[in-house]
Design a protein around this motif. Structure first.
Motif, PDB file in Angstrom:
ATOM      1  N   HIS A 476      36.570  51.674  52.982  1.00 58.21           N
ATOM      2  CA  HIS A 476      36.914  50.882  51.811  1.00 58.21           C
ATOM      3  C   HIS A 476      38.121  49.991  52.088  1.00 58.21           C
ATOM      4  O   HIS A 476      38.888  50.223  53.026  1.00 58.21           O
ATOM      5  CB  HIS A 476      37.208  51.794  50.612  1.00 58.21           C
ATOM      6  CG  HIS A 476      38.088  52.958  50.948  1.00 58.21           C
ATOM      7  ND1 HIS A 476      37.591  54.184  51.330  1.00 58.21           N
ATOM      8  CD2 HIS A 476      39.438  53.067  50.979  1.00 58.21           C
ATOM      9  CE1 HIS A 476      38.602  55.008  51.572  1.00 58.21           C
ATOM     10  NE2 HIS A 476      39.721  54.356  51.378  1.00 58.21           N
ATOM     11  N   ILE A 477      38.272  48.972  51.275  1.00 61.81           N
ATOM     12  CA  ILE A 477      39.403  48.058  51.424  1.00 61.81           C
ATOM     13  C   ILE A 477      40.468  48.393  50.388  1.00 61.81           C
ATOM     14  O   ILE A 477      40.199  49.087  49.399  1.00 61.81           O
ATOM     15  CB  ILE A 477      38.960  46.593  51.293  1.00 61.81           C
ATOM     16  CG1 ILE A 477      38.328  46.320  49.931  1.00 61.81           C
ATOM     17  CG2 ILE A 477      37.992  46.228  52.416  1.00 61.81           C
ATOM     18  CD1 ILE A 477      38.009  44.847  49.690  1.00 61.81           C
ATOM     19  N   PRO A 478      41.703  47.921  50.575  1.00 64.15           N
ATOM     20  CA  PRO A 478      42.772  48.246  49.634  1.00 64.15           C
ATOM     21  C   PRO A 478      42.455  47.733  48.227  1.00 64.15           C
ATOM     22  O   PRO A 478      41.887  46.650  48.053  1.00 64.15           O
ATOM     23  CB  PRO A 478      43.986  47.522  50.216  1.00 64.15           C
ATOM     24  CG  PRO A 478      43.651  47.302  51.657  1.00 64.15           C
ATOM     25  CD  PRO A 478      42.177  47.126  51.711  1.00 64.15           C
ATOM     26  N   ASN A 479      42.840  48.497  47.231  1.00 63.64           N
ATOM     27  CA  ASN A 479      42.639  48.126  45.836  1.00 63.64           C
ATOM     28  C   ASN A 479      44.005  47.954  45.178  1.00 63.64           C
ATOM     29  O   ASN A 479      44.789  48.904  45.071  1.00 63.64           O
ATOM     30  CB  ASN A 479      41.831  49.198  45.113  1.00 63.64           C
ATOM     31  CG  ASN A 479      41.502  48.815  43.687  1.00 63.64           C
ATOM     32  OD1 ASN A 479      41.528  47.651  43.328  1.00 63.64           O
ATOM     33  ND2 ASN A 479      41.211  49.808  42.855  1.00 63.64           N
ATOM     34  N   LEU A 480      44.285  46.727  44.764  1.00 57.99           N
ATOM     35  CA  LEU A 480      45.536  46.460  44.055  1.00 57.99           C
ATOM     36  C   LEU A 480      45.299  46.692  42.565  1.00 57.99           C
ATOM     37  O   LEU A 480      44.597  45.928  41.901  1.00 57.99           O
ATOM     38  CB  LEU A 480      45.994  45.015  44.294  1.00 57.99           C
ATOM     39  CG  LEU A 480      47.301  44.623  43.606  1.00 57.99           C
ATOM     40  CD1 LEU A 480      48.477  45.413  44.182  1.00 57.99           C
ATOM     41  CD2 LEU A 480      47.551  43.125  43.721  1.00 57.99           C
ATOM     42  N   GLU A 481      45.879  47.754  42.048  1.00 58.13           N
ATOM     43  CA  GLU A 481      45.778  48.068  40.628  1.00 58.13           C
ATOM     44  C   GLU A 481      47.007  47.514  39.908  1.00 58.13           C
ATOM     45  O   GLU A 481      48.126  47.613  40.421  1.00 58.13           O
ATOM     46  CB  GLU A 481      45.707  49.581  40.410  1.00 58.13           C
ATOM     47  CG  GLU A 481      44.457  50.227  40.984  1.00 58.13           C
ATOM     48  CD  GLU A 481      44.392  51.714  40.687  1.00 58.13           C
ATOM     49  OE1 GLU A 481      43.280  52.252  40.640  1.00 58.13           O
ATOM     50  OE2 GLU A 481      45.475  52.331  40.505  1.00 58.13           O
ATOM     51  N   TYR A 482      46.765  46.938  38.708  1.00 56.07           N
ATOM     52  CA  TYR A 482      47.916  46.437  37.955  1.00 56.07           C
ATOM     53  C   TYR A 482      47.619  46.444  36.455  1.00 56.07           C
ATOM     54  O   TYR A 482      46.457  46.488  36.022  1.00 56.07           O
ATOM     55  CB  TYR A 482      48.299  45.029  38.417  1.00 56.07           C
ATOM     56  CG  TYR A 482      47.407  43.929  37.914  1.00 56.07           C
ATOM     57  CD1 TYR A 482      47.744  43.183  36.790  1.00 56.07           C
ATOM     58  CD2 TYR A 482      46.213  43.615  38.569  1.00 56.07           C
ATOM     59  CE1 TYR A 482      46.930  42.168  36.308  1.00 56.07           C
ATOM     60  CE2 TYR A 482      45.392  42.600  38.114  1.00 56.07           C
ATOM     61  CZ  TYR A 482      45.754  41.874  36.978  1.00 56.07           C
ATOM     62  OH  TYR A 482      44.944  40.867  36.508  1.00 56.07           O
ATOM     63  N   SER A 483      48.660  46.425  35.687  1.00 51.37           N
ATOM     64  CA  SER A 483      48.552  46.264  34.248  1.00 51.37           C
ATOM     65  C   SER A 483      49.728  45.423  33.777  1.00 51.37           C
ATOM     66  O   SER A 483      50.778  45.373  34.431  1.00 51.37           O
ATOM     67  CB  SER A 483      48.552  47.621  33.533  1.00 51.37           C
ATOM     68  OG  SER A 483      49.778  48.296  33.728  1.00 51.37           O
ATOM     69  N   ILE A 484      49.527  44.733  32.651  1.00 50.81           N
ATOM     70  CA  ILE A 484      50.585  43.909  32.074  1.00 50.81           C
ATOM     71  C   ILE A 484      50.780  44.353  30.621  1.00 50.81           C
ATOM     72  O   ILE A 484      49.825  44.364  29.829  1.00 50.81           O
ATOM     73  CB  ILE A 484      50.220  42.414  32.130  1.00 50.81           C
ATOM     74  CG1 ILE A 484      50.042  41.966  33.591  1.00 50.81           C
ATOM     75  CG2 ILE A 484      51.297  41.570  31.454  1.00 50.81           C
ATOM     76  CD1 ILE A 484      49.544  40.540  33.744  1.00 50.81           C
TER      77      ILE A 484
END
Length: 544
Positions: A476-484
């Motif tokens: 798998h590839i990196p997953n950038l998780e974010y919230s605002i």
């Protein structure tokens, strides 16, 4: 082509990727896999120095017969030598210093007992005679062996291809990538009226009663799957390219009826040379020249004898694999297969498990060609466009010591990994210096993944340990998780290896800037509700 399904598959996927999808995954490994893929005691004690492959090819009966003279230096005393030759071919006789030797067969490996004492540092030779009906390639080059075809005029049109399956599918040799021969002569006898084209430079043509022998010489080290035989009603034209290391002979061998078409279409060859010498450094085989040779299959990176079967179309059989439009600006086979002269033939993996070195860098070379002639934005569009072909099914690195390659994603996942790495280096001239430095530092060498990783880390000044572990050793590839929320941007990396902390370029607050995520949540003030992640980074993005 017999079915529309087959046609759809072949036009949408690069030929070597297509093979990955068709071949059933092998979950168990055998004694033969070990003999083929490991550096056995019967291989490690001698250093290969020279081959003279001398064979006759009879296209009417699909029969070959001949011998291979193998010269070597003794690294440590031993009495048994391993030579590989795959069924249904068989060895008829082995001699050393005029003495016939006993050879016992274990599947596709022959173990030859030596009579004379093998003295440390001595230079010796054995002569291996063999014959038979070699395996016929049903779907070359995905399926190796001999292609026995005819041209539109009814003339024999014959070629070999053997990547992965191994050169021992058609000639006896030390069939492991770690030990390349230093130089080689290739003599091929064919029926009169036909020409043979092989690697290196043509030394002589000998007219026999009903046959003709073509003698070729390779002055540089060559990997065994890069050796080839191409037989047909060829005509020849050439040009001299003014390269970094001086005049370079560029020769073209095509079927008689395609001469005028080829003179126009093969203009991509000097364009390729210009772009790749810029990015990768001098063509690695000036002494052997460069050739494009028409064959009855799609093509392959045979060293100094690159084979071509793209039907004189732009793109991949007339299709743009990136769907960006830029893939129709060049002939895919000329650019991709010639790119392997730097990555596969100059720098060669020691174990096929590290074949991403060949295919990742060479797939990346496609968009560097676009970059050189059409600009950086166009090249980014091209490589990003190839992402739809990535499956993320298995790691790019395969299993060592059993002749087992990794995922077919080694092509375009490998290319997108390198495109991402270019962003991290953040200096295009420095990146070009790294690519050229690889080809200079590992010139004519066989290498491991670790050597490539260490070199790029050192030259970039970035510890890329976790980066390579993620992209090469995980599916798998990196997953950038974010919230605002409430004026705060919260972000982290997920689905990554330990210590993965790759920075990434983003846009928020009306400003292009870097984020430095880790596996732990971080926060930063944000004045708007929008985060844009630079698409040049091959990652997943998840807004929570």
């Amino acid at each position: 082509m017999k079915t529309s399904i087959y046609f759809l598959a072949i036009v949408l996927i690069p030929f070597t990727l297509f093979s990955q999808g068709l071949l059933q995954e092998k979950n168990t490994f055998t004694h033969q896999d070990t003999l083929r893929g490991s550096i056995t005691p019967e291989r490690e004690w001698w250093d290969l120095t020279y081959y003279h492959l001398d064979i006759s090819v009879d296209p009417d009966t699909k029969f070959i017969k001949g011998k291979n003279t193998v010269k070597y230096t003794v690294l440590k005393p031993y009495a048994v030598i391993q030579i590989d030759l795959q069924e249904p071919l068989y060895i008829t006789k082995v001699t050393q210093n005029g003495k016939e030797l006993k050879a016992s067969r274990d599947g596709n490996a022959y173990f030859i007992g030596l009579i004379d004492k093998q003295i440390l540092g001595s230079n010796n030779a054995i002569e291996i005679h063999y014959e038979g009906h070699p395996k016929e390639a049903i779907r070359a080059p995905w399926d190796g062996g001999f292609s026995w075809k005819k041209d539109t005029n009814g003339n024999h049109f014959v070629a070999t291809s053997c990547q992965g399956l191994g050169a021992s599918i058609w000639w006896p040799n030390k069939d492991h990538m770690y030990d390349e021969v230093d130089s080689m002569d290739i003599s091929v006898t064919v029926p009169k009226g036909l020409m043979n084209v092989s690697n290196g430079r043509l030394q002589s043509i000998v007219q026999n009663k009903s046959t003709t022998t073509y003698n070729w010489a390779v002055k540089n080290p060559i990997n065994n799957y890069g050796v080839n035989v191409n037989i047909g009603d060829y005509v020849h034209f050439s040009e001299v390219y003014s390269g970094e290391n001086g005049p370079l002979d560029m020769d073209y061998y095509v079927l008689r009826d395609n001469l005028e078409k080829a003179k126009t279409h093969f203009k991509d060859a000097p364009r390729m040379m210009e772009a790749f010498e810029h990015w990768f450094g001098p063509y690695p085989f000036y002494e052997d020249g460069f050739k494009l040779v028409e064959v009855p299959y799609l093509g392959m990176e045979h060293q100094s004898s690159v084979t071509y079967g793209n039907h004189y179309k732009m793109g991949y059989l007339g299709n743009d694999l990136s769907e960006s439009g830029w893939g129709l600006k060049f002939d895919f086979i000329i650019i991709h297969e010639a790119g392997h002269e730097w990555f596969a033939n100059n720098i060669t993996n020691k174990d096929i498990a590290d074949m991403w070195i060949h295919e990742g860098f060479t797939s990346y070379s496609e968009n560097l060609f676009v970059d050189y002639f059409y600009g950086k934005e166009a090249s980014a569009d091209y490589v990003i466009g190839t992402r739809k072909r990535i499956q993320n099914d298995r790691p790019l690195i395969g299993t060592y010591n059993i002749n087992k390659e990794g995922s077919g994603d080694m092509y375009y996942k490998g290319a997108n990994m390198l495109h991402t790495l270019r962003q991290l280096v953040a200096d295009d001239e420095k990146w070009r210096h790294i690519l050229r430095g690889l080809n200079k530092t590992f010139y004519h060498q066989t290498v491991t993944t670790k050597q490539i990783e260490d070199y790029i880390s050192e030259q970039s000044g970035i510890d890329l340990t976790a980066f390579f572990n993620q992209y090469l050793r995980q599916s798998h590839i990196p997953n950038l998780e974010y919230s605002i929320s409430n004026g705060s941007l919260k972000y982290r990396w997920n689905h990554v290896v330990a210590d993965f902390d790759m920075p990434i370029q983003v846009t928020f607050n009306n400003k292009d800037q870097w984020l430095y995520p880790t596996t732990e949540w971080k926060t930063t003030p944000i004045s708007d509700e929008k985060l844009i992640v630079d698409n040049d980074f091959y990652v997943q993005v998840s807004k929570l």
